[in-house]
Design a protein around this motif. Structure first.
Motif, PDB file in Angstrom:
ATOM      1  N   ASN A   1       0.827  -1.217   0.000  1.00 58.50           N
ATOM      2  CA  ASN A   1       0.000   0.000   0.000  1.00 58.50           C
ATOM      3  C   ASN A   1       0.857   1.262   0.000  1.00 58.50           C
ATOM      4  OD1 ASN A   1      -2.430  -1.509   0.220  1.00 58.50           O
ATOM      5  ND2 ASN A   1      -1.970  -1.829   2.386  1.00 58.50           N
ATOM      6  N   LEU A   2       1.990   1.211  -0.630  1.00 58.48           N
ATOM      7  CA  LEU A   2       2.945   2.323  -0.599  1.00 58.48           C
ATOM      8  C   LEU A   2       2.352   3.622  -1.133  1.00 58.48           C
ATOM      9  CD1 LEU A   2       5.857   2.881   0.215  1.00 58.48           C
ATOM     10  CD2 LEU A   2       6.543   2.316  -2.121  1.00 58.48           C
ATOM     11  N   ALA A   3       1.529   3.534  -2.168  1.00 65.60           N
ATOM     12  CA  ALA A   3       0.957   4.738  -2.778  1.00 65.60           C
ATOM     13  C   ALA A   3       0.048   5.493  -1.812  1.00 65.60           C
ATOM     14  CB  ALA A   3       0.198   4.367  -4.039  1.00 65.60           C
ATOM     15  N   GLN A   4      -0.515   4.808  -0.810  1.00 67.12           N
ATOM     16  CA  GLN A   4      -1.413   5.474   0.141  1.00 67.12           C
ATOM     17  C   GLN A   4      -0.685   6.436   1.076  1.00 67.12           C
ATOM     18  OE1 GLN A   4      -3.679   2.637   2.348  1.00 67.12           O
ATOM     19  NE2 GLN A   4      -4.841   1.931   0.566  1.00 67.12           N
ATOM     20  N   TYR A   5       0.631   6.355   1.127  1.00 65.65           N
ATOM     21  CA  TYR A   5       1.398   7.235   2.014  1.00 65.65           C
ATOM     22  C   TYR A   5       1.698   8.588   1.375  1.00 65.65           C
ATOM     23  CZ  TYR A   5       2.053   3.310   5.169  1.00 65.65           C
ATOM     24  OH  TYR A   5       1.841   2.293   6.045  1.00 65.65           O
ATOM     25  N   ASP A   6       1.425   8.724   0.095  1.00 63.83           N
ATOM     26  CA  ASP A   6       1.641   9.996  -0.589  1.00 63.83           C
ATOM     27  C   ASP A   6       0.714  11.045   0.013  1.00 63.83           C
ATOM     28  OD1 ASP A   6       1.353  12.104  -2.760  1.00 63.83           O
ATOM     29  OD2 ASP A   6       2.896  10.797  -3.617  1.00 63.83           O
ATOM     30  N   SER A   7       1.196  12.268   0.173  1.00 65.86           N
ATOM     31  CA  SER A   7       0.401  13.335   0.806  1.00 65.86           C
ATOM     32  C   SER A   7      -0.875  13.645   0.052  1.00 65.86           C
ATOM     33  CB  SER A   7       1.231  14.617   0.911  1.00 65.86           C
ATOM     34  OG  SER A   7       2.270  14.441   1.825  1.00 65.86           O
ATOM     35  N   THR A   8      -0.858  13.484  -1.277  1.00 63.93           N
ATOM     36  CA  THR A   8      -2.054  13.815  -2.057  1.00 63.93           C
ATOM     37  C   THR A   8      -3.157  12.791  -1.868  1.00 63.93           C
ATOM     38  OG1 THR A   8      -1.102  12.703  -3.984  1.00 63.93           O
ATOM     39  CG2 THR A   8      -0.765  15.084  -3.794  1.00 63.93           C
ATOM     40  N   THR A   9      -2.795  11.510  -1.590  1.00 62.86           N
ATOM     41  CA  THR A   9      -3.796  10.455  -1.389  1.00 62.86           C
ATOM     42  C   THR A   9      -3.648   9.855  -0.001  1.00 62.86           C
ATOM     43  OG1 THR A   9      -2.304   8.812  -2.307  1.00 62.86           O
ATOM     44  CG2 THR A   9      -3.851   9.856  -3.832  1.00 62.86           C
TER      45      THR A   9
END
Length: 134
Positions: free
Chosen positions: A72-80
């Motif tokens: 779930n690495l992409a969920q840590y991005d500030s935008t998402t």
């Protein structure tokens, strides 16, 4: 006549010891003020170092969470920002004065974390780190 001249000289020197004591007290007071100023500078530097260490610790803890949750690495991005990211940002805001962050996760797994905080009466400080999580 000679007696009056000696008497006049002795009377003229009265209070000289009091003047010396006053000068010594003034010099001592300046020294104490210097030590107090030095103590204030050291306290300010120590507080600044504590916040830098805290920012580094928070960034490394987020990277550790990301490593354990690579799927779930992409969920840590500030935008998402997902639930884990929100909980981390809450910890950041609680531990650093006016603490904010920007977390960027690229498609290749490169993570960039920028943490900013502002101490009262000072300019904004920033800590940034980048790593690759694959």
């Amino acid at each position: 006549m000679k007696v009056k001249a000696q008497s006049f000289q002795r009377n003229h020197q009265h209070g000289f010891a009091m003047f010396e004591a006053l000068i010594a007290l003034l010099i001592c007071a300046m020294g104490v003020l210097g030590v107090v100023g030095l103590q204030a500078s050291m306290t300010r530097a120590q507080t600044s170092a504590t916040f830098r260490a805290e920012a580094s610790f928070l960034a490394q803890s987020l990277i550790g969470e990301m490593w354990s949750d690579r799927a779930n690495l992409a969920q840590y991005d500030s935008t998402t920002c997902g639930a884990a990211c929100t909980a981390w940002q809450d910890r950041l805001a609680a531990r650093l004065p006016s603490g904010t962050s920007t977390v960027t996760v690229s498609a290749a797994g490169v993570v960039t974390i920028v943490i900013r905080w502002t101490q009262p009466g000072e300019s904004t400080n920033q800590f940034s780190t980048a790593t690759s999580i694959t």
